[in-house]
Scaffold this motif. Structure first.
Motif, PDB file in Angstrom:
ATOM      1  N   GLN A 443       0.818  -1.214   0.000  1.00  0.00           N
ATOM      2  CA  GLN A 443       0.000   0.000   0.000  1.00  0.00           C
ATOM      3  C   GLN A 443       0.855   1.268   0.000  1.00  0.00           C
ATOM      4  N   SER A 444       2.161   1.130   0.214  1.00  0.00           N
ATOM      5  CA  SER A 444       3.068   2.289   0.184  1.00  0.00           C
ATOM      6  C   SER A 444       3.572   2.597  -1.216  1.00  0.00           C
ATOM      7  N   ILE A 445       3.440   1.647  -2.132  1.00  0.00           N
ATOM      8  CA  ILE A 445       3.993   1.794  -3.479  1.00  0.00           C
ATOM      9  C   ILE A 445       3.411   3.020  -4.189  1.00  0.00           C
ATOM     10  N   GLU A 446       2.127   3.219  -4.062  1.00  0.00           N
ATOM     11  CA  GLU A 446       1.479   4.323  -4.783  1.00  0.00           C
ATOM     12  C   GLU A 446       2.066   5.669  -4.379  1.00  0.00           C
ATOM     13  N   TYR A 447       2.275   5.883  -3.087  1.00  0.00           N
ATOM     14  CA  TYR A 447       2.840   7.156  -2.632  1.00  0.00           C
ATOM     15  C   TYR A 447       4.271   7.323  -3.128  1.00  0.00           C
ATOM     16  N   CYS A 448       5.074   6.293  -2.971  1.00  0.00           N
ATOM     17  CA  CYS A 448       6.485   6.403  -3.349  1.00  0.00           C
ATOM     18  C   CYS A 448       6.670   6.639  -4.845  1.00  0.00           C
ATOM     19  N   HIS A 449       5.724   6.180  -5.663  1.00  0.00           N
ATOM     20  CA  HIS A 449       5.830   6.333  -7.111  1.00  0.00           C
ATOM     21  C   HIS A 449       5.139   7.589  -7.639  1.00  0.00           C
ATOM     22  N   LYS A 450       4.742   8.469  -6.746  1.00  0.00           N
ATOM     23  CA  LYS A 450       4.173   9.733  -7.220  1.00  0.00           C
ATOM     24  C   LYS A 450       5.226  10.503  -8.019  1.00  0.00           C
ATOM     25  N   ILE A 451       4.808  11.102  -9.128  1.00  0.00           N
ATOM     26  CA  ILE A 451       5.746  11.857  -9.964  1.00  0.00           C
ATOM     27  C   ILE A 451       6.408  12.965  -9.155  1.00  0.00           C
ATOM     28  N   GLU A 452       5.682  13.571  -8.250  1.00  0.00           N
ATOM     29  CA  GLU A 452       6.222  14.679  -7.462  1.00  0.00           C
ATOM     30  C   GLU A 452       7.365  14.231  -6.539  1.00  0.00           C
ATOM     31  N   ASN A 453       7.483  12.919  -6.310  1.00  0.00           N
ATOM     32  CA  ASN A 453       8.559  12.404  -5.464  1.00  0.00           C
ATOM     33  C   ASN A 453       9.803  12.047  -6.253  1.00  0.00           C
ATOM     34  N   GLY A 454       9.844  12.439  -7.526  1.00  0.00           N
ATOM     35  CA  GLY A 454      10.994  12.158  -8.362  1.00  0.00           C
ATOM     36  C   GLY A 454      11.206  10.662  -8.520  1.00  0.00           C
ATOM     37  N   THR A 455      12.345  10.283  -9.051  1.00  0.00           N
ATOM     38  CA  THR A 455      12.643   8.851  -9.132  1.00  0.00           C
ATOM     39  C   THR A 455      13.273   8.342  -7.847  1.00  0.00           C
ATOM     40  N   PHE A 456      13.589   9.253  -6.934  1.00  0.00           N
ATOM     41  CA  PHE A 456      14.083   8.824  -5.632  1.00  0.00           C
ATOM     42  C   PHE A 456      13.010   8.034  -4.887  1.00  0.00           C
ATOM     43  N   GLY A 457      11.740   8.417  -5.075  1.00  0.00           N
ATOM     44  CA  GLY A 457      10.636   7.707  -4.422  1.00  0.00           C
ATOM     45  C   GLY A 457      10.606   6.227  -4.784  1.00  0.00           C
ATOM     46  N   PRO A 458      10.526   5.896  -6.088  1.00  0.00           N
ATOM     47  CA  PRO A 458      10.598   4.468  -6.460  1.00  0.00           C
ATOM     48  C   PRO A 458      11.881   3.798  -6.009  1.00  0.00           C
ATOM     49  N   GLN A 459      13.003   4.512  -6.086  1.00  0.00           N
ATOM     50  CA  GLN A 459      14.285   3.924  -5.673  1.00  0.00           C
ATOM     51  C   GLN A 459      14.215   3.431  -4.226  1.00  0.00           C
ATOM     52  N   MET A 460      13.502   4.159  -3.366  1.00  0.00           N
ATOM     53  CA  MET A 460      13.398   3.779  -1.956  1.00  0.00           C
ATOM     54  C   MET A 460      12.759   2.407  -1.774  1.00  0.00           C
ATOM     55  N   THR A 461      11.986   1.965  -2.772  1.00  0.00           N
ATOM     56  CA  THR A 461      11.247   0.708  -2.620  1.00  0.00           C
ATOM     57  C   THR A 461      11.998  -0.496  -3.196  1.00  0.00           C
ATOM     58  N   THR A 462      13.227  -0.317  -3.693  1.00  0.00           N
ATOM     59  CA  THR A 462      13.958  -1.421  -4.332  1.00  0.00           C
ATOM     60  C   THR A 462      14.089  -2.614  -3.386  1.00  0.00           C
ATOM     61  N   TYR A 463      14.600  -2.375  -2.207  1.00  0.00           N
ATOM     62  CA  TYR A 463      14.774  -3.450  -1.230  1.00  0.00           C
ATOM     63  C   TYR A 463      13.420  -3.974  -0.756  1.00  0.00           C
ATOM     64  N   ALA A 464      12.470  -3.073  -0.513  1.00  0.00           N
ATOM     65  CA  ALA A 464      11.140  -3.478  -0.033  1.00  0.00           C
ATOM     66  C   ALA A 464      10.439  -4.379  -1.048  1.00  0.00           C
ATOM     67  N   GLN A 465      10.559  -4.048  -2.335  1.00  0.00           N
ATOM     68  CA  GLN A 465       9.929  -4.882  -3.364  1.00  0.00           C
ATOM     69  C   GLN A 465      10.552  -6.273  -3.397  1.00  0.00           C
TER      70      GLN A 465
END
Length: 506
Positions: A443-465
């Motif tokens: 349920q955190s993926i959607e927030y982290c992948h917001k465009i406004e969070n840059g690509t740093f947001g998705p990067q934060m989820t690498t280990y979590a995924q």
């Protein structure tokens, strides 16, 4: 004239990796053996204008409008010109690269001072280094090309990003051989930048792990440092996260990495930059050794060690308590609600065959920094809980005790759960907590992948995924696993679509 991009019949992944494809459909055998989600053979349609003086044009509906692309293309061209024919001080090119990365990599709107965040402070420090280094400059150029390619905000593609990446690697190897890496801040910076780029363009973690080992070796050479320099403090967060994730995903820790994580912790404890995020890393550095010991026990046919007969999960509970206490301390320090639930606004193709969404609600966070800490905390705790469940099933999961369990030195198996703790009184409660954290992470993926969070947001989820996929595979949650595999295909308003992150080896 209508045609197809490229003449090769190979699938997209084999072509990208420059390996021979066996052309099997719908998924080629080579991708299947490599555990890669084969993207198939479909080629983009191109419309070629044969009018003399005009360039051929590739139309791709996923690309943004022309005027957006032109802006980043011009920025990139200026960087390429500057790196070929340097003018002015050494930092001029690097600061130009920083300006581009602020627009794509860092969250928007840009922080008033990214130096105030331990998550981002390494980047401006890298770009302000004054020493001459082609390796660092080409690494920054690689990072910029990668960000434009993965966000589709320009005309460059992943293939070009990989070419620039290979050029940067060659520059790095030359500088290491010519000058050595021990006292060069620029080489340390170049490795940090390249390892971050690899999260977006490499399908496997081979090169990334090599760079983690390279950083560890540099720290070994520098082990005589008695006090933290400003450059060391600024790099510290990025380096500690890199070493920690390498050890967590490998489920073991080399003595060298353990020592250097401890050394970095000591250096940071003397600094005002030792914030709550570093406190989390301090505790998390105990986890890889715990996972390694658990794996040794589950792989062994020997009698369970005496100390484990008294409380098989004592070490795990001790670490979980430290992680819990640190999280409670962080909640008290912030004094605000860290996250809350809202209806999900994105669609995952994995939900199409069903009448309802697997995760109809998504979590929103107080800030991206909060999300970074909470998501990492959840993922680490989930990995520890999974290790406990695996250990329990190995020794006590079957109707008959495992041959590795010495009943003569233990209570009746039915009394095992009385030896858990107050937070987790039964093994069922451990499993429930693991399932809850897995849902929170999804349920955190959607927030982290917001465009406004840059690509740093998705990067934060690498280990979590990676933790999520391992959990769902281990306990055979098929729908949840397919959902995770389709994160890159999720779409919705303001969602960063198409980001495919590096996968760790299981």
């Amino acid at each position: 004239m209508v045609g197809e991009v490229g003449k090769s019949r190979a699938c997209h992944d084999c072509k990208r990796r420059k390996v021979k494809c066996d052309y099997r459909k719908p998924m080629c055998l080579r991708c299947e053996k490599a555990e890669i989600d084969c993207k198939g053979y479909q080629r983009d349609t191109i419309f070629v204008n044969r009018t003399p003086g005009n360039l051929s044009t590739v139309l791709n509906r996923n690309r943004p409008s022309t005027h957006v692309s032109r802006g980043f293309d011009e920025d990139l061209q200026a960087l390429k010109s500057q790196i070929r024919k340097p003018e002015g001080p050494q930092t001029q090119f690097r600061l130009q690269a920083l300006e581009l990365l602020k627009k794509l990599y860092l969250p928007q709107p840009s922080l008033a001072s990214i130096r105030e965040s331990s998550l981002y402070s390494w980047l401006p420090t890298v770009c302000e280094l004054e020493g001459e280094s082609h390796a660092l400059d080409y690494s920054l150029l690689t990072f910029c090309v990668v960000q434009i390619a993965v966000t589709k905000t320009g005309s460059v593609c992943i293939d070009e990003a990989l070419q620039v990446y290979n050029d940067a690697l060659q520059k790095l190897l030359v500088e290491i051989e010519d000058f050595g890496a021990g006292q060069s801040n620029e080489i340390l910076a170049a490795i940090s930048v390249l390892s971050t780029s690899e999260l977006f363009v490499c399908s496997t973690d081979h090169a990334w792990r090599a760079h983690a080992q390279g950083i560890s070796e540099i720290l070994r050479i520098r082990s005589g440092l008695n006090s933290p320099t400003p450059i060391c403090r600024s790099f510290c967060t990025r380096i500690r996260v890199l070493l920690l994730i390498e050890a967590l995903s490998n489920r073991r820790t080399r003595s060298m990495m353990t020592y250097h994580c401890h050394q970095l912790s000591q250096l940071m404890s003397m600094s005002s930059e030792h914030d709550s995020f570093h406190e989390l890393i301090d505790v998390a550095c105990e986890v890889p050794a715990l996972l390694e010991e658990s794996d040794i026990l589950t792989a062994s046919r020997n009698i369970m060690p005496e100390q484990w007969n008294t409380s098989p999960f004592k070490a795990s509970f001790a670490v979980l308590e430290k992680l819990h206490d640190r999280h409670q301390k962080y909640r008290a320090k912030t004094g605000t609600l860290l996250y809350w639930a809202m209806p999900s606004g994105v669609d995952n193709p994995a939900d199409d065959p069903y009448n309802n969404k697997l995760f109809p609600f998504a979590l929103q966070f107080e800030s991206l920094e909060t999300a970074g800490q909470v998501v990492l905390w959840w993922a680490i705790v989930l990995q520890v809980l999974c290790s406990m469940i695996d250990l329990y099933q190995h020794f006590f999961g079957s109707s008959a005790p495992s041959s590795a369990f010495d009943q003569s030195k233990s209570e009746d198996l039915r009394g095992l759960e009385s030896r858990l703790n107050s937070r987790f009184p039964t093994m069922s409660s451990v499993k429930d907590e693991a399932h809850k954290l897995a849902r929170y992470l999804c349920q955190s993926i959607e927030y982290c992948h917001k465009i406004e969070n840059g690509t740093f947001g998705p990067q934060m989820t690498t280990y979590a995924q990676w933790v999520l996929k391992s959990y769902f595979r281990q306990f055979q949650y098929e729908r949840e696993l397919v959902w995770c595999l389709n994160i890159k295909n999720m779409r919705g308003p303001g969602f960063r679509h198409g980001i495919e992150l590096m996968g760790f080896q299981d």
